[in-house]
Enzyme design. Structure first.
Site, short mmCIF file in Angstrom:
data_model
loop_
_atom_site.label_atom_id
_atom_site.label_comp_id
_atom_site.label_asym_id
_atom_site.label_seq_id
_atom_site.Cartn_x
_atom_site.Cartn_y
_atom_site.Cartn_z
CG HIS A 105 22.49 75.05 93.07
ND1 HIS A 105 21.03 74.95 93.03
CD2 HIS A 105 22.09 75.76 92.04
CE1 HIS A 105 20.39 75.15 91.50
NE2 HIS A 105 21.43 76.18 90.83
CD GLU B 114 51.56 86.19 94.10
OE1 GLU B 114 51.94 87.26 92.60
OE2 GLU B 114 52.05 84.82 94.31
CE LYS C 26 58.48 81.89 93.56
NZ LYS C 26 58.50 82.36 93.04
O1 PA5 Z 1 52.88 87.14 89.83
C1 PA5 Z 1 54.38 86.66 90.38
O2 PA5 Z 1 55.02 87.27 90.41
C2 PA5 Z 1 54.25 85.65 90.63
O3 PA5 Z 1 52.91 84.49 90.51
C3 PA5 Z 1 54.94 84.45 89.85
O4 PA5 Z 1 54.67 85.07 88.02
C4 PA5 Z 1 55.28 82.85 90.50
O5 PA5 Z 1 56.12 83.07 91.28
C5 PA5 Z 1 55.75 82.38 89.01
O6 PA5 Z 1 57.64 83.33 88.93
P1 PA5 Z 1 58.83 82.97 87.50
O7 PA5 Z 1 57.64 83.63 86.65
O8 PA5 Z 1 59.37 83.79 88.24
O9 PA5 Z 1 58.51 81.88 87.17
#
Ligand code: PA5
Length: 470
Positions: free
Chosen positions: A323, A294, A437
């Protein structure tokens, strides 16, 4: 400081794997020249408050709030359930696997806190099975719903199921007493719900993205509830902070780690395999995958040019994946950088029993420690990869404990910041996650013209065309 994890990087050099695939002395020098100003830049950004995750190991207020809440809840809590996803779940899972025994949930003698369940998906069969088990234990179960925004469909849906269950079985007072909300301090849907229902609350700190939040209340609460020493975890992170702030490139493990990853990416090794040789460390690999993917997978650089950049993080587990994957890793394309996680001293030693009389060929294993076998297999796999000129890094853990895990988390967070700076991208956003989303909201019937339009676009692109169904 009890013990320090170390990054071993000789096996990425030309000296070991040759100049075609390895880093030469002059290339390392060039990496040092490119990286050194970035060390100062990151240190400046941190001082200016632009990377608030860097301050988390020093935040005694968060640690105290967590401990106070643990003090209130732990005695009556037999089960702790985390509802969250992505950065609101992966760190919790990683800490639990790393620092508590394998049989923690099943064997009461092996646990120093409630059983821990982390739900980071919306599979009906998985959750229904769990609800079938927990429904008559709700008064001994705490639900920690973690969402910075509160509008994540998965977490919101799980929460709405649990909320109804708690209301039905325990009434509004039970709902209030059994839920802890971890969310933004002021804004967002979950903050609103928590205020309305009177939940106990913890905060996701301002400016800290989910994947950088494990050392905040997001990760610390479940860890502390389950008996993990969060002070040592934070102490380890502070120790690593000293090392990753060092202006000398050759002494800074995060700057070196990022520069080596960057170098190989630029030379066609775009896959980064992380391979722990320890079951305890296996979920840290999942945590790392999200952090890396990310943060570094971006379409545009900071100047707005299209770059479509980002190393692909891959998780493998030693010895299991020897393996399964190593055939590809040795003989397939030489397009990967390997990072092993190796433990020098395991907490527990287990000796291999004697060989049966009819199988004396197994005698060479008899009486040896299982950890010796595990570490020998790490060295054997590394050797086999080096023979085929594949670059290998190793993070060496003297032992796995809260302090070394804190060091590892901080090392990789700051490595990610360095890598983002080298790639010249915004490390801290995740714009590409948003469309999925929004599309989910549209498909689930969220009101609004824009969602109705989006549904039509989604249907036209994804509807099943029978001609292609075989
Ligand atoms: O790293 C990030 O920002 C994302 O992985 C969020 O943690 C994830 O989308 C969950 O979002 P939220 O905490 O708003 O529910």
């Amino acid at each position: 400081m009890q013990s320090q994890i170390k990054l071993y990087y000789k096996n990425v050099t030309a000296e070991v794997i040759g100049a075609e695939h390895g880093i030469t002395v002059s290339q390392l020098k060039a990496l040092a020249e490119k990286s050194s100003p970035l060390i100062s830049q990151l240190n400046e950004e941190r001082k200016a408050g632009q990377t608030p995750y860097r301050g988390l190991p020093y935040n005694t207020q968060i640690a105290q709030q967590v401990k106070d809440l643990v003090g209130q809840l732990k005695e009556d809590c037999e089960n702790l359930v985390v509802l969250g996803i992505g950065g609101s779940a992966l760190g919790n899972i990683a800490l639990q696997t790393a620092l508590n025994p394998y049989m923690y949930n099943l064997d009461d003698t092996q646990r120093a806190g409630p059983r821990l369940f982390v739900f980071d998906n919306v599979d009906p069969e998985q959750l229904a099975s769990f609800l079938g088990w927990v429904s008559d234990k709700l008064d001994k179960t705490v639900f920690n719903v973690i969402s910075k925004s509160g509008r994540t469909a998965e977490t919101a849906s799980q929460f709405m199921i649990i909320r109804q269950l708690l209301l039905d079985k325990l009434g509004p007072e039970g709902l209030q007493s059994q839920v802890v909300a971890t969310t933004d301090a002021k804004e967002g849907t979950l903050r609103k719900i928590a205020a309305d229902a009177g939940f106990r609350c913890l905060e996701v700190p301002q400016g800290v993205g989910g994947r950088f939040s494990v050392l905040s209340a997001v990760g610390l609460f479940s860890a502390a509830m389950c008996g993990i020493d969060i002070d040592s975890l934070l102490e380890g992170a502070r120790d690593m902070d000293d090392r990753v702030s060092c202006e000398d490139f050759y002494k800074n493990p995060a700057a070196l780690n990022a520069a080596i990853n960057y170098h190989f990416y630029k030379r066609g090794k775009k896959i980064s395999v992380i391979m722990p040789y320890s079951y305890s460390l296996k979920d840290l690999a999942d945590w790392y995958r999200q952090l890396w993917a990310e943060s570094l997978g971006k379409a545009e650089d900071l100047k707005g040019s299209k770059v479509h950049i980002g190393p692909t993080p891959v998780k493998a587990l030693g010895t299991t994946d020897q393996h399964s994957q190593v055939q590809l890793y040795r003989e397939g394309p030489n397009d990967k950088l390997f990072t092993f996680l190796q433990v020098e001293n395991f907490d527990t030693e287990l000796k291999i029993g004697p060989a049966p009389d009819c199988a004396s060929e197994l005698g060479f294993l008899a009486g040896k420690d299982l950890s010796t076998l595990l570490n020998s297999e790490k060295v054997a796999t590394e050797y086999a990869l080096l023979v085929d000129r594949r670059p290998c890094l190793t993070v060496v853990f003297p032992e796995v404990n809260a302090c070394t895990i804190g060091q590892f988390i901080y090392l990789y967070e700051v490595t990610t910041s360095f890598a983002g700076a080298l790639f010249g991208i915004n490390t801290y956003n995740q714009p590409a996650v948003e469309l999925g989303k929004e599309a989910t909201f549209a498909l689930m019937g969220r009101a609004g013209d824009e969602y109705e339009k989006l549904v039509q676009q989604i249907r036209s692109l994804t509807k099943i065309d029978g001609e292609f169904l075989v």
